[in-house]
Design a protein around this motif. Structure first.
Motif, PDB file in Angstrom:
ATOM      1  N   LYS A 173       0.841  -1.181   0.000  1.00 46.96           N
ATOM      2  CA  LYS A 173       0.000   0.000   0.000  1.00 46.96           C
ATOM      3  C   LYS A 173       0.884   1.242   0.000  1.00 46.96           C
ATOM      4  O   LYS A 173       1.917   1.286   0.676  1.00 46.96           O
ATOM      5  CB  LYS A 173      -0.915   0.018   1.222  1.00 46.96           C
ATOM      6  CG  LYS A 173      -1.995   1.099   1.152  1.00 46.96           C
ATOM      7  CD  LYS A 173      -2.977   0.968   2.293  1.00 46.96           C
ATOM      8  CE  LYS A 173      -4.076   2.017   2.184  1.00 46.96           C
ATOM      9  NZ  LYS A 173      -5.033   1.929   3.298  1.00 46.96           N
ATOM     10  N   VAL A 174       0.496   2.266  -0.791  1.00 43.95           N
ATOM     11  CA  VAL A 174       1.336   3.449  -0.935  1.00 43.95           C
ATOM     12  C   VAL A 174       0.529   4.720  -0.744  1.00 43.95           C
ATOM     13  O   VAL A 174      -0.691   4.727  -0.890  1.00 43.95           O
ATOM     14  CB  VAL A 174       2.002   3.492  -2.338  1.00 43.95           C
ATOM     15  CG1 VAL A 174       2.919   2.304  -2.531  1.00 43.95           C
ATOM     16  CG2 VAL A 174       0.955   3.559  -3.449  1.00 43.95           C
ATOM     17  N   LYS A 175       1.244   5.769  -0.388  1.00 41.59           N
ATOM     18  CA  LYS A 175       0.676   7.111  -0.418  1.00 41.59           C
ATOM     19  C   LYS A 175       1.015   7.738  -1.764  1.00 41.59           C
ATOM     20  O   LYS A 175       2.135   7.601  -2.241  1.00 41.59           O
ATOM     21  CB  LYS A 175       1.261   7.978   0.693  1.00 41.59           C
ATOM     22  CG  LYS A 175       0.875   7.585   2.094  1.00 41.59           C
ATOM     23  CD  LYS A 175       1.524   8.549   3.084  1.00 41.59           C
ATOM     24  CE  LYS A 175       1.165   8.194   4.527  1.00 41.59           C
ATOM     25  NZ  LYS A 175       1.818   9.116   5.497  1.00 41.59           N
ATOM     26  N   THR A 176       0.070   8.416  -2.350  1.00 40.37           N
ATOM     27  CA  THR A 176       0.342   9.098  -3.611  1.00 40.37           C
ATOM     28  C   THR A 176       0.478  10.594  -3.370  1.00 40.37           C
ATOM     29  O   THR A 176      -0.103  11.141  -2.428  1.00 40.37           O
ATOM     30  CB  THR A 176      -0.777   8.850  -4.639  1.00 40.37           C
ATOM     31  OG1 THR A 176      -2.031   9.255  -4.074  1.00 40.37           O
ATOM     32  CG2 THR A 176      -0.833   7.386  -5.025  1.00 40.37           C
ATOM     33  N   GLY A 177       1.263  11.230  -4.236  1.00 40.74           N
ATOM     34  CA  GLY A 177       1.457  12.678  -4.139  1.00 40.74           C
ATOM     35  C   GLY A 177       1.154  13.345  -5.458  1.00 40.74           C
ATOM     36  O   GLY A 177       0.051  13.241  -5.985  1.00 40.74           O
ATOM     37  N   ALA A 178       2.158  13.979  -6.028  1.00 39.20           N
ATOM     38  CA  ALA A 178       1.968  14.704  -7.282  1.00 39.20           C
ATOM     39  C   ALA A 178       1.841  13.748  -8.459  1.00 39.20           C
ATOM     40  O   ALA A 178       2.371  12.638  -8.445  1.00 39.20           O
ATOM     41  CB  ALA A 178       3.143  15.653  -7.514  1.00 39.20           C
ATOM     42  N   PHE A 179       1.118  14.200  -9.485  1.00 39.71           N
ATOM     43  CA  PHE A 179       0.981  13.458 -10.742  1.00 39.71           C
ATOM     44  C   PHE A 179       1.484  14.357 -11.869  1.00 39.71           C
ATOM     45  O   PHE A 179       1.159  15.544 -11.909  1.00 39.71           O
ATOM     46  CB  PHE A 179      -0.478  13.084 -11.006  1.00 39.71           C
ATOM     47  CG  PHE A 179      -1.001  11.988 -10.121  1.00 39.71           C
ATOM     48  CD1 PHE A 179      -1.176  10.710 -10.627  1.00 39.71           C
ATOM     49  CD2 PHE A 179      -1.326  12.230  -8.794  1.00 39.71           C
ATOM     50  CE1 PHE A 179      -1.657   9.694  -9.826  1.00 39.71           C
ATOM     51  CE2 PHE A 179      -1.815  11.226  -7.988  1.00 39.71           C
ATOM     52  CZ  PHE A 179      -1.976   9.949  -8.506  1.00 39.71           C
ATOM     53  N   ALA A 180       2.274  13.794 -12.773  1.00 37.13           N
ATOM     54  CA  ALA A 180       2.777  14.578 -13.902  1.00 37.13           C
ATOM     55  C   ALA A 180       3.233  13.658 -15.007  1.00 37.13           C
ATOM     56  O   ALA A 180       3.935  12.675 -14.753  1.00 37.13           O
ATOM     57  CB  ALA A 180       3.937  15.484 -13.471  1.00 37.13           C
ATOM     58  N   ASP A 181       2.820  13.977 -16.234  1.00 35.72           N
ATOM     59  CA  ASP A 181       3.294  13.289 -17.423  1.00 35.72           C
ATOM     60  C   ASP A 181       3.165  11.772 -17.317  1.00 35.72           C
ATOM     61  O   ASP A 181       4.066  11.019 -17.681  1.00 35.72           O
ATOM     62  CB  ASP A 181       4.749  13.666 -17.702  1.00 35.72           C
ATOM     63  CG  ASP A 181       5.162  13.363 -19.133  1.00 35.72           C
ATOM     64  OD1 ASP A 181       4.282  13.366 -20.010  1.00 35.72           O
ATOM     65  OD2 ASP A 181       6.353  13.106 -19.374  1.00 35.72           O
ATOM     66  N   GLY A 182       2.029  11.316 -16.805  1.00 37.29           N
ATOM     67  CA  GLY A 182       1.766   9.881 -16.754  1.00 37.29           C
ATOM     68  C   GLY A 182       2.442   9.152 -15.618  1.00 37.29           C
ATOM     69  O   GLY A 182       2.430   7.909 -15.581  1.00 37.29           O
ATOM     70  N   ARG A 183       3.032   9.885 -14.661  1.00 38.20           N
ATOM     71  CA  ARG A 183       3.681   9.247 -13.517  1.00 38.20           C
ATOM     72  C   ARG A 183       3.069   9.778 -12.226  1.00 38.20           C
ATOM     73  O   ARG A 183       2.515  10.892 -12.179  1.00 38.20           O
ATOM     74  CB  ARG A 183       5.188   9.491 -13.517  1.00 38.20           C
ATOM     75  CG  ARG A 183       5.903   8.908 -14.724  1.00 38.20           C
ATOM     76  CD  ARG A 183       7.403   8.973 -14.566  1.00 38.20           C
ATOM     77  NE  ARG A 183       7.898   8.097 -13.508  1.00 38.20           N
ATOM     78  CZ  ARG A 183       8.179   6.805 -13.688  1.00 38.20           C
ATOM     79  NH1 ARG A 183       7.997   6.231 -14.874  1.00 38.20           N
ATOM     80  NH2 ARG A 183       8.639   6.080 -12.675  1.00 38.20           N
ATOM     81  N   ALA A 184       3.185   8.978 -11.150  1.00 35.99           N
ATOM     82  CA  ALA A 184       2.616   9.332  -9.860  1.00 35.99           C
ATOM     83  C   ALA A 184       3.691   9.248  -8.789  1.00 35.99           C
ATOM     84  O   ALA A 184       4.466   8.283  -8.740  1.00 35.99           O
ATOM     85  CB  ALA A 184       1.459   8.402  -9.506  1.00 35.99           C
ATOM     86  N   GLU A 185       3.736  10.257  -7.945  1.00 39.87           N
ATOM     87  CA  GLU A 185       4.631  10.222  -6.792  1.00 39.87           C
ATOM     88  C   GLU A 185       4.097   9.215  -5.779  1.00 39.87           C
ATOM     89  O   GLU A 185       2.898   9.190  -5.483  1.00 39.87           O
ATOM     90  CB  GLU A 185       4.710  11.613  -6.165  1.00 39.87           C
ATOM     91  CG  GLU A 185       5.508  11.668  -4.880  1.00 39.87           C
ATOM     92  CD  GLU A 185       5.381  12.990  -4.157  1.00 39.87           C
ATOM     93  OE1 GLU A 185       5.900  13.093  -3.020  1.00 39.87           O
ATOM     94  OE2 GLU A 185       4.773  13.928  -4.725  1.00 39.87           O
ATOM     95  N   ILE A 186       4.973   8.380  -5.234  1.00 36.01           N
ATOM     96  CA  ILE A 186       4.561   7.397  -4.227  1.00 36.01           C
ATOM     97  C   ILE A 186       5.536   7.405  -3.050  1.00 36.01           C
ATOM     98  O   ILE A 186       6.691   7.797  -3.188  1.00 36.01           O
ATOM     99  CB  ILE A 186       4.490   5.961  -4.806  1.00 36.01           C
ATOM    100  CG1 ILE A 186       5.879   5.514  -5.305  1.00 36.01           C
ATOM    101  CG2 ILE A 186       3.440   5.855  -5.890  1.00 36.01           C
ATOM    102  CD1 ILE A 186       5.957   4.025  -5.616  1.00 36.01           C
ATOM    103  N   SER A 187       5.044   6.983  -1.902  1.00 38.23           N
ATOM    104  CA  SER A 187       5.893   6.768  -0.736  1.00 38.23           C
ATOM    105  C   SER A 187       5.298   5.616   0.061  1.00 38.23           C
ATOM    106  O   SER A 187       4.094   5.358   0.013  1.00 38.23           O
ATOM    107  CB  SER A 187       5.973   8.037   0.120  1.00 38.23           C
ATOM    108  OG  SER A 187       4.674   8.431   0.562  1.00 38.23           O
ATOM    109  N   GLY A 188       6.147   4.912   0.772  1.00 32.34           N
ATOM    110  CA  GLY A 188       5.694   3.769   1.550  1.00 32.34           C
ATOM    111  C   GLY A 188       6.874   2.991   2.089  1.00 32.34           C
ATOM    112  O   GLY A 188       7.999   3.100   1.592  1.00 32.34           O
ATOM    113  N   ALA A 189       6.638   2.206   3.104  1.00 30.40           N
ATOM    114  CA  ALA A 189       7.703   1.435   3.729  1.00 30.40           C
ATOM    115  C   ALA A 189       8.288   0.431   2.749  1.00 30.40           C
ATOM    116  O   ALA A 189       7.558  -0.261   2.036  1.00 30.40           O
ATOM    117  CB  ALA A 189       7.167   0.710   4.964  1.00 30.40           C
TER     118      ALA A 189
END
Length: 383
Positions: free
Chosen positions: A354-370
């Protein structure tokens, strides 16, 4: 082990806190087609998830099952987690031209007997065109010719420009200043004799044209045999530096600032660098669209040397996030309980994270997670 025997093993080391903040909705990427692209990408991702659910009834949980699945099904494709900036591209259609465009205004009366070909270069001291079979010459200067040159004329900057040209062309013997002296007259006569003009020491208005330097012939407005009169445009000339004119959507005008770096995309898809040289006032087009005109100065490139003019795409960039982990939007899967997850592929095994999402740009998504790091493989559908 669930009753369905999940195909995806969820590692407790790679799951994130049960109290994750809800994922942020995708930001407006600003690219004219990014909204449609993102919708399409999420549709593909949703389709891939549906296929997975139907095939193995696999769900991503925040906690691991008692033991790994007996048989783990690998995703159809993988992409690596990347670290870097997420950048949205804002595009504006423009036109490639040459800078310094100006019209050559005729001040003679008669019949045109010669004109240069388009895209040719005329240098200092060379003929620009001819009227009544007598050439009109190009000279270097910052002011337009506005009067006849002759002995006894009032001093002026235009006299200095004429004398500077004569000296640079090899006709010397006088002091370069604002005064049309007897020595200046003698130099003029020598120049006239060598160029086929009547050697009378006078230069009628219209016989020389001043420009900052050599010029490129961009267009010819008259043909040999045409009648011409004073105040008539006969040629269109430019400098040699390329320039790109474009119109940026008014809502993106914060990106269109003087000195901003941009990409210039040529018709074949090749890109070069450029800099915003000037920004105009906002205006409304006929269809009601509000735009901001900009002029871009391209860097020198071999591609430019092969083009006289072309339709160009100017690409301005907005940084949505800096130094973050990101994955293709198609790697995001719905997680049980809400939010998103990714399939982490490691040593032939699949772990739902499971991930946290952040910014989206040019078909990509920012993610963070353990447990997530640059270079790891995540599952994606095959498009």
């Amino acid at each position: 082990m669930t009753g369905h025997g999940p195909d995806t093993a969820v590692s407790p080391l790679l799951s994130v806190d049960d109290h994750d903040d809800p994922p942020r909705e995708p930001a407006d990427c600003k690219h004219p087609s990014s909204g449609r692209r993102r919708a399409a990408l999420f549709a593909v991702a949703a389709g891939a998830v549906s296929a997975t659910v139907l095939a193995g009834m696999t769900y991503v949980r925040d906690t691991a099952p008692p033991e790994p699945a007996a048989q783990e099904r690998l995703p159809p494709g993988t992409e690596r987690i990347a670290r870097g900036n997420l950048v949205t591209e804002v595009v504006a259609t423009g036109a490639l031209t040459y800078s310094g465009t100006r019209a050559v205004n005729n001040h003679l009366t008669g019949i045109v007997t010669w004109v240069p070909a388009e895209n040719t270069v005329v240098a200092q001291g060379k003929r620009l065109y001819a009227v009544n079979n007598v050439p009109v010459f190009l000279m270097r200067g910052s002011l337009p010719a506005w009067r006849e040159f002759k002995p006894g004329m009032p001093d002026g900057t235009d006299v200095r420009m004429l004398e500077q040209n004569l000296a640079e062309l090899g006709y010397t013997g006088f002091t370069v200043d604002d005064k049309f002296s007897e020595k200046t007259e003698a130099a003029v006569k020598r120049w006239q004799k060598n160029t086929g003009l009547a050697a009378n020491g006078k230069i009628e208005l219209g016989r020389v044209v001043f420009a900052p330097g050599s010029v490129r012939i961009a267009g010819v407005k008259v043909r040999s045999g045409d009648s011409v009169a004073p105040a008539q445009d006969v040629l269109q000339v430019t400098g040699f530096r390329h320039s790109v004119s474009a119109e940026v959507p008014a809502k993106e005008q914060d990106l269109a600032v003087k000195g901003a770096n941009v990409d210039i995309e040529f018709p074949d898809g090749e890109r070069s660098k450029g800099t915003v040289a000037s920004v105009g006032a906002e205006k409304t087009k006929e269809d009601g669209t509000k735009v901001v005109p900009i002029t871009v100065r391209p860097e020198t490139s071999r591609k430019l040397d092969t083009l006289q003019s072309a339709e160009i795409v100017v690409v301005l960039k907005r940084t949505e996030a800096t130094d973050v982990l990101s994955v293709p939007v198609t790697a995001l899967l719905p997680a049980e309980g809400g939010g998103y997850a990714v399939q982490l592929v490691k040593k032939g095994k699949v772990f739902g994270v499971k991930v946290k999402t952040g910014a989206f740009a040019d078909g990509r998504a920012e993610i963070s997670g353990a447990g997530l790091s640059e270079g790891q493989l995540v599952g994606v559908p095959k498009l």
